[in-house]
Write a protein that holds these residues in place. Structure first.
Motif, PDB file in Angstrom:
ATOM      1  N   TYR A 131       0.835  -1.188   0.000  1.00  0.00           N
ATOM      2  CA  TYR A 131       0.000   0.000   0.000  1.00  0.00           C
ATOM      3  C   TYR A 131       0.874   1.243   0.000  1.00  0.00           C
ATOM      4  O   TYR A 131       1.943   1.273   0.618  1.00  0.00           O
ATOM      5  CB  TYR A 131      -0.953  -0.031   1.202  1.00  0.00           C
ATOM      6  N   ASP A 132       0.399   2.260  -0.707  1.00  0.00           N
ATOM      7  CA  ASP A 132       1.234   3.424  -0.978  1.00  0.00           C
ATOM      8  C   ASP A 132       0.927   4.632  -0.104  1.00  0.00           C
ATOM      9  O   ASP A 132       1.813   5.437   0.173  1.00  0.00           O
ATOM     10  CB  ASP A 132       1.070   3.817  -2.452  1.00  0.00           C
ATOM     11  N   ASP A 133      -0.308   4.795   0.264  1.00  0.00           N
ATOM     12  CA  ASP A 133      -0.697   5.941   1.088  1.00  0.00           C
ATOM     13  C   ASP A 133      -1.504   5.458   2.274  1.00  0.00           C
ATOM     14  O   ASP A 133      -2.296   4.519   2.141  1.00  0.00           O
ATOM     15  CB  ASP A 133      -1.541   6.937   0.282  1.00  0.00           C
ATOM     16  N   TRP A 134      -1.338   6.148   3.381  1.00  0.00           N
ATOM     17  CA  TRP A 134      -1.990   5.742   4.625  1.00  0.00           C
ATOM     18  C   TRP A 134      -2.687   6.936   5.269  1.00  0.00           C
ATOM     19  O   TRP A 134      -2.171   8.057   5.255  1.00  0.00           O
ATOM     20  CB  TRP A 134      -0.964   5.187   5.602  1.00  0.00           C
ATOM     21  N   GLY A 135      -3.842   6.663   5.861  1.00  0.00           N
ATOM     22  CA  GLY A 135      -4.489   7.668   6.670  1.00  0.00           C
ATOM     23  C   GLY A 135      -4.006   7.577   8.105  1.00  0.00           C
ATOM     24  O   GLY A 135      -3.278   6.651   8.469  1.00  0.00           O
ATOM     25  N   GLN A 136      -4.421   8.522   8.899  1.00  0.00           N
ATOM     26  CA  GLN A 136      -4.109   8.446  10.321  1.00  0.00           C
ATOM     27  C   GLN A 136      -5.043   7.404  10.945  1.00  0.00           C
ATOM     28  O   GLN A 136      -6.044   7.038  10.368  1.00  0.00           O
ATOM     29  CB  GLN A 136      -4.282   9.826  10.985  1.00  0.00           C
ATOM     30  N   GLY A 137      -4.696   6.873  12.043  1.00  0.00           N
ATOM     31  CA  GLY A 137      -5.514   5.835  12.668  1.00  0.00           C
ATOM     32  C   GLY A 137      -6.740   6.402  13.352  1.00  0.00           C
ATOM     33  O   GLY A 137      -6.758   7.549  13.791  1.00  0.00           O
ATOM     34  N   THR A 138      -7.764   5.563  13.447  1.00  0.00           N
ATOM     35  CA  THR A 138      -8.923   5.879  14.261  1.00  0.00           C
ATOM     36  C   THR A 138      -9.068   4.745  15.278  1.00  0.00           C
ATOM     37  O   THR A 138      -9.027   3.571  14.918  1.00  0.00           O
ATOM     38  CB  THR A 138     -10.191   6.062  13.413  1.00  0.00           C
ATOM     39  N   LEU A 139      -9.206   5.107  16.541  1.00  0.00           N
ATOM     40  CA  LEU A 139      -9.116   4.135  17.619  1.00  0.00           C
ATOM     41  C   LEU A 139     -10.453   3.462  17.892  1.00  0.00           C
ATOM     42  O   LEU A 139     -11.474   4.125  18.066  1.00  0.00           O
ATOM     43  CB  LEU A 139      -8.600   4.813  18.885  1.00  0.00           C
ATOM     44  N   VAL A 140     -10.415   2.150  17.946  1.00  0.00           N
ATOM     45  CA  VAL A 140     -11.574   1.349  18.316  1.00  0.00           C
ATOM     46  C   VAL A 140     -11.256   0.618  19.610  1.00  0.00           C
ATOM     47  O   VAL A 140     -10.241  -0.084  19.687  1.00  0.00           O
ATOM     48  CB  VAL A 140     -11.921   0.332  17.211  1.00  0.00           C
ATOM     49  N   THR A 141     -12.095   0.799  20.605  1.00  0.00           N
ATOM     50  CA  THR A 141     -11.913   0.141  21.889  1.00  0.00           C
ATOM     51  C   THR A 141     -13.158  -0.673  22.198  1.00  0.00           C
ATOM     52  O   THR A 141     -14.266  -0.131  22.226  1.00  0.00           O
ATOM     53  CB  THR A 141     -11.665   1.166  23.007  1.00  0.00           C
ATOM     54  N   VAL A 142     -12.974  -1.968  22.412  1.00  0.00           N
ATOM     55  CA  VAL A 142     -14.083  -2.858  22.709  1.00  0.00           C
ATOM     56  C   VAL A 142     -13.898  -3.416  24.116  1.00  0.00           C
ATOM     57  O   VAL A 142     -12.910  -4.078  24.398  1.00  0.00           O
ATOM     58  CB  VAL A 142     -14.167  -4.011  21.690  1.00  0.00           C
ATOM     59  N   SER A 143     -14.847  -3.141  24.964  1.00  0.00           N
ATOM     60  CA  SER A 143     -14.755  -3.594  26.353  1.00  0.00           C
ATOM     61  C   SER A 143     -15.620  -4.834  26.549  1.00  0.00           C
ATOM     62  O   SER A 143     -16.649  -5.010  25.905  1.00  0.00           O
ATOM     63  CB  SER A 143     -15.202  -2.490  27.303  1.00  0.00           C
ATOM     64  N   SER A 144     -15.170  -5.665  27.478  1.00  0.00           N
ATOM     65  CA  SER A 144     -15.900  -6.919  27.737  1.00  0.00           C
ATOM     66  C   SER A 144     -16.992  -6.724  28.779  1.00  0.00           C
ATOM     67  O   SER A 144     -17.068  -5.714  29.438  1.00  0.00           O
ATOM     68  CB  SER A 144     -14.913  -7.992  28.199  1.00  0.00           C
TER      69      SER A 144
END
Length: 121
Positions: free
Chosen positions: A108-121
């Protein structure tokens, strides 16, 4: 330029939809992918979609729970996530591949910034 959004905190079993908006007029020419990176781990492949939206590929860990799609008129790729598990917790990144596609980050050539996913139990 890629801009990811839609992350958040959910309980196990919940759902989220991530979006990745691309700037420029050539978005429809690119194959697109989603990757994720959990703390202390390497970035891993999640899903990919070809430039027309007709071919998709998923990591085994998300098959049946995640769906990648795209709207070329809106220059946007989506990742619908259902039945989320705590192990899905990570920063999610969208990426564009200009000449090919695959499951490795170097494809892959271009990347976006991350978006955080948090899943709690």
């Amino acid at each position: 330029q890629l801009q990811a959004s839609g992350g958040g905190s959910v309980q196990a079993g919940g759902s989220l939809r991530l979006s990745c908006a691309a700037s420029g007029s050539t978005f429809s020419s690119f194959n697109m992918g989603w990757f994720r990176q959990a703390p202390g781990k390497e970035r891993e492949f999640v899903a990919a979609i070809d430039w027309r939206g007709g071919i998709t590929n998923y990591a085994d860990s998300v098959k049946g729970r995640f769906t990648i799609s795209r709207d070329n008129a809106k220059n946007t790729v989506y990742l619908q996530m259902i039945s989320l598990k705590p192990e899905d917790t990570a920063a999610y990144y969208c990426a564009a591949a200009y000449g090919g596609w695959g499951t490795r980050t170097y494809e892959y050539d271009d990347w976006g910034q991350g978006t955080l996913v948090t899943v709690s139990s």
